[in-house]
Each structure stands twice: as C-alpha cells, then as structure tokens.
Scaffold this active site. Structure first.
Site, short mmCIF file in Angstrom:
data_model
loop_
_atom_site.label_atom_id
_atom_site.label_comp_id
_atom_site.label_asym_id
_atom_site.label_seq_id
_atom_site.Cartn_x
_atom_site.Cartn_y
_atom_site.Cartn_z
N ARG A 128 0.59 -6.37 0.13
CA ARG A 128 0.70 -5.12 0.88
C ARG A 128 1.05 -5.46 2.32
O ARG A 128 0.75 -6.57 2.80
CB ARG A 128 -0.62 -4.34 0.86
CG ARG A 128 -1.08 -3.90 -0.53
CD ARG A 128 -2.40 -3.15 -0.42
NE ARG A 128 -2.87 -2.65 -1.71
CZ ARG A 128 -3.73 -3.30 -2.49
NH1 ARG A 128 -4.21 -4.48 -2.12
NH2 ARG A 128 -4.11 -2.78 -3.65
N LYS A 152 -7.68 -4.11 0.03
CA LYS A 152 -8.43 -2.87 0.24
C LYS A 152 -9.91 -3.11 0.03
O LYS A 152 -10.32 -3.85 -0.86
CB LYS A 152 -7.93 -1.79 -0.72
CG LYS A 152 -6.54 -1.26 -0.38
CD LYS A 152 -6.13 -0.14 -1.31
CE LYS A 152 -4.78 0.45 -0.92
NZ LYS A 152 -4.37 1.54 -1.82
N HIS A 221 6.63 -2.06 1.01
CA HIS A 221 6.03 -1.75 -0.30
C HIS A 221 7.07 -1.83 -1.42
O HIS A 221 6.71 -2.03 -2.58
CB HIS A 221 5.36 -0.38 -0.27
CG HIS A 221 4.01 -0.38 -0.91
ND1 HIS A 221 2.95 -1.14 -0.42
CD2 HIS A 221 3.53 0.25 -2.02
CE1 HIS A 221 1.89 -0.96 -1.20
NE2 HIS A 221 2.22 -0.13 -2.17
N ARG A 224 6.83 -5.19 -2.76
CA ARG A 224 5.64 -5.29 -3.62
C ARG A 224 5.93 -4.67 -4.99
O ARG A 224 5.59 -5.25 -6.03
CB ARG A 224 4.47 -4.58 -2.93
CG ARG A 224 3.17 -4.55 -3.75
CD ARG A 224 2.05 -4.00 -2.86
NE ARG A 224 0.90 -3.53 -3.61
CZ ARG A 224 -0.11 -4.31 -4.00
NH1 ARG A 224 -0.07 -5.61 -3.74
NH2 ARG A 224 -1.14 -3.79 -4.65
N HIS A 247 -5.17 -4.56 -7.89
CA HIS A 247 -5.49 -3.20 -8.31
C HIS A 247 -6.87 -3.17 -8.94
O HIS A 247 -7.17 -3.97 -9.83
CB HIS A 247 -4.46 -2.68 -9.33
CG HIS A 247 -3.16 -2.30 -8.72
ND1 HIS A 247 -2.00 -2.14 -9.46
CD2 HIS A 247 -2.80 -2.03 -7.43
CE1 HIS A 247 -1.00 -1.81 -8.65
NE2 HIS A 247 -1.47 -1.73 -7.43
N TYR A 256 4.16 0.58 -13.58
CA TYR A 256 5.28 -0.35 -13.64
C TYR A 256 5.81 -0.51 -15.07
O TYR A 256 6.92 -0.99 -15.26
CB TYR A 256 4.87 -1.71 -13.07
CG TYR A 256 4.55 -1.62 -11.60
CD1 TYR A 256 5.55 -1.44 -10.65
CD2 TYR A 256 3.24 -1.67 -11.15
CE1 TYR A 256 5.26 -1.32 -9.30
CE2 TYR A 256 2.92 -1.56 -9.80
CZ TYR A 256 3.94 -1.39 -8.89
OH TYR A 256 3.65 -1.25 -7.55
#
Length: 281
Positions: A128, A152, A221, A224, A247, A256
C-alpha cells in the site's frame, strides 16, 4: 443539513410527487410499500445509480417521518425498502507488459535511481502507499530477500522482495546515503534528504507513467492491484495472495478472481483433459 443536500432532497421529492400524480395517488397516505418499490424500479430503469436511488429513498423516508409527526400519514411506506446494490467496481490493473514498461528503465540520476527502486518495490511486493512511505532502511533484508511491512491496524507482515526490486534497492543504497542526513531512517528520501511523502510518491508514478508512454492514469494502488492480479493469474493461490496483501478477510482478496477469470478459463481449456477432447460428431 447542507443547502446542497436540501436541494437534492427537494428534487427527489419532486420525482416522488410526479410518480404519485401519474398513478392518481392524491393523498400521501395512499402511497404504500408496493408503490414505493415500483417507484424505485422506475428510477432504476431510468438509469439512476444505486447511490442516487438510495439518496432518494432517504429523502422519502425523512419526508414521511415528518408527515407522521404532523399526523398527515399513518405509516412510512419507504421503511424497509432498499435501493438496488451498485455493481462492484473491479480494481484497475496494468497488463504485465505495461507494468514491465513502467518499472524497467535505465536511471541516469540519483532521483531516477530512487524512483526505479520505489516502483519496482511497489509492484514486486504489492505494498500500500501508506506502507511504502513508512518503510525504514532496516525494514529491508536483502540477504533474506524480504521486507517488513507495517500495514492497517499496525499489523506487521513479512513480504518477499523480487530479484529486480532487490537490485534496484541495492542501486539506490549509495545515492540515498549521500542524500539522507545522519539519523534519517527512511528508505526513500527526497532531494532534500527528508522522508518521501504520499503525495510525492503519487507524483513519481504520474511522471513515469507519462514518460514511459502509458495511456492510463497510474496510481500507487494500481500497482498493488496489478501485483495481486498477476500473481493470482500465475499461481491460482488465493490464500497466498491474501497473506501477501495483508488482507484480514479472504473475501477482500476474492475480487481479484473476477479479473483473471478469462485467463483461468483459457488455462482450463488448454490443460484439462476433458476440455482438450474433441466432441464426437
């Protein structure tokens, strides 16, 4: 409530009024839930987005709450009626050729050397933007071929670094040492020797996308997304891609799978023994 919202709500209620008049509903209390659903369907047929329809329903619900308070209606017919879900927007990706063209160039200056290392690492490891700009020199272990990433929720993960990215980072080591003052820990620094910020990285991508002749707007992004899509396309290992992206939920990664469905269908046609059999005449 902002004046803009009030104006939009006014337009929404005018749409409802026109719907009621066309159906000879002369009393607000004559509108029932079935009629509200018909109203929503008509908006959908006119091409309004799910978001616009949701806002219109919000206006209708608010209006009926007012009517209920004033004793002008006995029920709120819009309560429980939902707008049609907006279709999921698939993430934009570069093709493998476009990604290679973006990151594979000969650098002639210190900052170009930095830019190449930055781009290679974004694409190689699927970071990210916020993760990239937080990287310190000590987070990269070239001997172990990994980078330690803080994502995150301050969760840390270890991500592999590809061969081209490692070479680009090694090339950046000497110019970085010349630019960064003593005590600066950041991996990527500006011409002034300060940690590179998110806006600066975005500008780097825009500049190189233009210089490399890419006709699509490129943002961090997107690299990514491209990393995830290309890796899934090659491996088919959704769990591995989830771990590499950091994730928390597999459902986030599953978007995806939509991107490479056609590729997987081609692989099936080429590889599956039943797919290769010609149908009997």
């Amino acid at each position: 409530m902002s004046p803009h919202t009030i104006t939009n709500y006014g337009r929404d209620l005018q749409l409802l009024e026109a719907h009621c008049q066309a159906r000879h509903l002369d009393d607000w209390d004559a509108l029932d839930t079935a009629q509200v659903r018909t109203f929503v369907a008509s908006l959908h047929q006119r091409g309004l987005s799910g978001r616009s329809i949701a806002r219109t329903l919000s206006a209708v619900r608010s209006f009926y709450r007012y009517l209920l308070r004033e004793g002008l209606a006995r029920r709120n017919p819009a309560a429980g009626v939902t707008a049609p879900k907006a279709p999921k927007r698939l993430p934009q990706t570069l093709t493998t050729d476009q990604a290679a063209r973006l990151v594979d160039f000969k650098s002639g200056t210190d900052l170009e050397t930095r830019d190449r290392a930055l781009l290679e690492l974004l694409y190689s490891s699927g970071l990210r933007l916020s993760e990239l700009v937080r990287l310190d020199v000590n987070d990269v272990d070239l001997a172990d071929e990994t980078v330690r990433v803080t994502g995150k929720g301050n969760k840390t993960r270890i991500v592999p670094v590809g061969r081209h990215a490692r070479a680009a980072i090694r090339a950046w080591t000497k110019p970085r040492a010349a630019l960064a003052p003593a005590g600066e820990a950041a991996l990527f620094v500006s011409k002034q020797g300060r940690r590179l910020g998110a806006r600066a990285v975005q500008n780097v991508l825009k500049t190189w996308a233009r210089r490399r002749g890419l006709e699509v707007p490129v943002h961090p992004h997107m690299l990514r997304h491209s990393f995830a899509s290309h890796l899934l396309e090659s491996s088919g290992d959704l769990r591995a891609v989830q771990e590499l992206l950091g994730h928390a939920n597999l459902s986030t990664t599953q978007i995806y799978t939509h991107l490479d469905f056609q590729h997987l269908a081609r692989v099936y046609d080429q590889a599956h023994p039943r797919a290769r059999l010609k149908p009997e005449k």
